[in-house]
Design a protein around this motif. Sequence first.
Motif, PDB file in Angstrom:
ATOM      1  N   ASP A 160       0.837  -1.206   0.000  1.00  0.00           N
ATOM      2  CA  ASP A 160       0.000   0.000   0.000  1.00  0.00           C
ATOM      3  C   ASP A 160       0.870   1.254   0.000  1.00  0.00           C
ATOM      4  N   LEU A 161       1.427   1.543  -1.157  1.00  0.00           N
ATOM      5  CA  LEU A 161       2.309   2.690  -1.290  1.00  0.00           C
ATOM      6  C   LEU A 161       1.538   4.004  -1.207  1.00  0.00           C
ATOM      7  N   TRP A 162       0.279   3.971  -1.549  1.00  0.00           N
ATOM      8  CA  TRP A 162      -0.563   5.170  -1.439  1.00  0.00           C
ATOM      9  C   TRP A 162      -0.640   5.626   0.019  1.00  0.00           C
ATOM     10  N   THR A 163      -0.887   4.701   0.916  1.00  0.00           N
ATOM     11  CA  THR A 163      -0.941   5.048   2.345  1.00  0.00           C
ATOM     12  C   THR A 163       0.434   5.465   2.852  1.00  0.00           C
ATOM     13  N   LYS A 164       1.458   4.724   2.469  1.00  0.00           N
ATOM     14  CA  LYS A 164       2.821   5.016   2.935  1.00  0.00           C
ATOM     15  C   LYS A 164       3.292   6.399   2.479  1.00  0.00           C
ATOM     16  N   THR A 165       3.055   6.718   1.198  1.00  0.00           N
ATOM     17  CA  THR A 165       3.493   8.025   0.715  1.00  0.00           C
ATOM     18  C   THR A 165       2.675   9.142   1.333  1.00  0.00           C
TER      19      THR A 165
END
Length: 230
Positions: A160-165
């Motif tokens: 979940d790169l969207w949440t991480k970024t």
Amino acid sequence: MVTVREVNPNQVRLFLTGDSTVASYPKHESPMAGWGQVFDSFFTDQVTVHNEARCGRSSNSFIEEGRLRNLLERIQPNDYLFIQFGHNDQKSYGTKPFTTYQFYLTQYITGAREKGAIPILVTPVHRRNFDSEGKLVNTLDNYPAAMVQLSTKLDVQVIDLWTKTGILYQSLGKEKSKQLFVWLDPDEHSNYPKGIHDNTHFCEDGAKEIARLVIEEIQELKLPLASYLK
């Protein structure tokens, strides 16, 4: 014909698909870089990263150009296929989140599985967009949510790169988050003599930070890939 697997069965191959936030850039566009461009630096020599991501591609245009077909002709059992699309799916030639987007993503997943490879979904990165109160704004509509929903439906692990970024950009704030992107004043860099203020594409340092987030997720998901990290 002798396959790569037969030559070196201990080599792990990782294929990346996606758009400009993942892609590798030529020197004349430096310091612009995608996280896939620096990804191999986090692994030992036992991992080979094939960055197939291309600028401007959506989940459907990548397929329509024959890129997925060509990739699947080369992919082998136990290889990894990372799949990150979303930014260009918003464009006129792209897809809709809960219908065509999921339809095309499914082709990557089933294609990899049919070859004995391991598909991993990667939600798209946030753009750097803050409101007047300094709060990060979601510019990606429901594409991240649609990918997560599909990961559950098809039992695919998702990074979940969207949440991480989102967490990263918000922690840095409106001004400091510029350091992740290609923000240059006129004459600051020879490749961009007129300067550039880009809130989508990463600089080399930013690409490394995003790649580190992917590595964090690999560790948190306990993917076998984690055993090959430096």
